[in-house]
Design an enzyme around this catalytic site. Structure first.
Site, short mmCIF file in Angstrom:
data_model
loop_
_atom_site.label_atom_id
_atom_site.label_comp_id
_atom_site.label_asym_id
_atom_site.label_seq_id
_atom_site.Cartn_x
_atom_site.Cartn_y
_atom_site.Cartn_z
N HIS A 56 -9.05 -4.00 -2.02
CA HIS A 56 -8.08 -3.37 -1.14
C HIS A 56 -8.22 -1.76 -1.34
O HIS A 56 -8.53 -1.18 -0.18
CB HIS A 56 -6.52 -3.58 -1.76
CG HIS A 56 -5.39 -2.79 -1.07
ND1 HIS A 56 -4.50 -3.38 -0.38
CD2 HIS A 56 -5.33 -1.27 -1.14
CE1 HIS A 56 -3.78 -2.22 0.11
NE2 HIS A 56 -4.18 -1.08 -0.39
N GLU A 57 -8.61 -1.10 -2.40
CA GLU A 57 -8.90 0.05 -2.63
C GLU A 57 -10.31 0.62 -1.93
O GLU A 57 -10.48 1.56 -1.30
CB GLU A 57 -8.81 0.56 -3.96
CG GLU A 57 -7.55 0.28 -4.74
CD GLU A 57 -6.28 1.18 -4.23
OE1 GLU A 57 -6.59 2.02 -3.37
OE2 GLU A 57 -5.48 0.52 -4.15
N CYS A 103 1.03 -1.19 0.06
CA CYS A 103 -0.01 -0.04 0.07
C CYS A 103 1.07 1.16 -0.03
O CYS A 103 1.70 1.25 0.54
CB CYS A 103 -0.84 -0.04 1.42
SG CYS A 103 -2.00 1.41 1.40
N LEU A 104 0.56 2.32 -0.78
CA LEU A 104 1.24 3.46 -0.91
C LEU A 104 1.41 4.16 0.58
O LEU A 104 2.50 4.95 0.70
CB LEU A 104 0.69 4.40 -1.97
CG LEU A 104 0.98 3.90 -3.53
CD1 LEU A 104 0.19 4.75 -4.28
CD2 LEU A 104 2.49 3.71 -4.05
N HIS A 146 -10.20 1.21 1.74
CA HIS A 146 -9.86 2.73 2.20
C HIS A 146 -10.86 3.60 2.34
O HIS A 146 -10.87 4.44 3.16
CB HIS A 146 -8.83 3.04 0.96
CG HIS A 146 -7.60 2.61 1.31
ND1 HIS A 146 -6.53 2.93 2.08
CD2 HIS A 146 -6.66 1.87 0.20
CE1 HIS A 146 -5.46 2.65 2.01
NE2 HIS A 146 -5.24 2.03 0.66
#
Ligand SMILES: [Zn+2]
Length: 189
Positions: free
Chosen positions: A140-141, A98-99, A144
């Protein structure tokens, strides 16, 4: 414009993001900037909370992994006000990063198939099913937007082992080539 990336420990990553209206000011530019930020930071997915905006948008550009994942070769999409309506298939492990959590990769268990509806950047409605790696990035996104990070999904032992590392990351102890915003730092509008 390239946005700095909000790092683990910042409160905005834990908020449940809000839906937006079709006339959200500067929507086209924001999505363009998100893609620019994603390319600059060498990621394949980015959610708006990661640039400090608590709104329900995420983008995916699978080009960097297109050689290994043909499904993602030309996959470049924005997902607005998305809802995952179905999760199915096997629960499988896959390595995630993850960034917002630089230089940390862990195996995460998730369903292999999702059904999702959303609006794209032209405010066209879609209802689609994804599998495999694409489903993985979407899940995953999407997390967020609900204030969930992939490290939350690890087993308790793994979480305990990573605690120190995550604390160090939250304090800025990492080496990456993109700009960041740490916990407590103000997000510029
Ligand atoms: Zn992430």
């Amino acid at each position: 414009m390239i946005y700095p990336i909000v790092i683990y420990g910042h409160a905005v990553l834990r908020k449940v993001a809000s839906e937006i209206d079709e006339d959200y000011e500067g929507l086209g530019q924001l999505i363009e900037d998100m893609f620019e930020t994603l390319h600059y930071s060498d990621g394949i997915g980015l959610a708006a909370p990661q640039i400090g905006k608590s709104i329900r948008i995420f983008i995916i550009d699978g080009t960097p992994v297109g050689d290994d994942e043909p499904d993602l070769a030309n996959f470049k999409k924005a997902f607005i006000n998305a809802h995952i309506t179905e999760r199915s298939g096997d629960i499988v492990p896959m390595n995630e990063g993850c960034l917002s959590i630089p230089n940390l990769r862990e195996e995460v268990m998730r369903e292999s198939r999702v059904r999702i509806n959303y609006y794209d950047e032209n405010w066209e409605y879609h209802d689609e099913v994804y599998e495999g790696y694409t489903a993985r990035i979407i899940e995953h996104e999407y997390d967020h937007l609900d204030g969930i990070l992939f490290t939350d999904k690890l087993n308790p032992l793994r979480k305990r082992l990573l605690k120190g590392k995550l604390t160090a990351i939250s304090k800025g102890k990492f080496d990456i080539n993109y700009k960041t915003i740490l916990a407590g730092q103000k997000i510029k509008e």
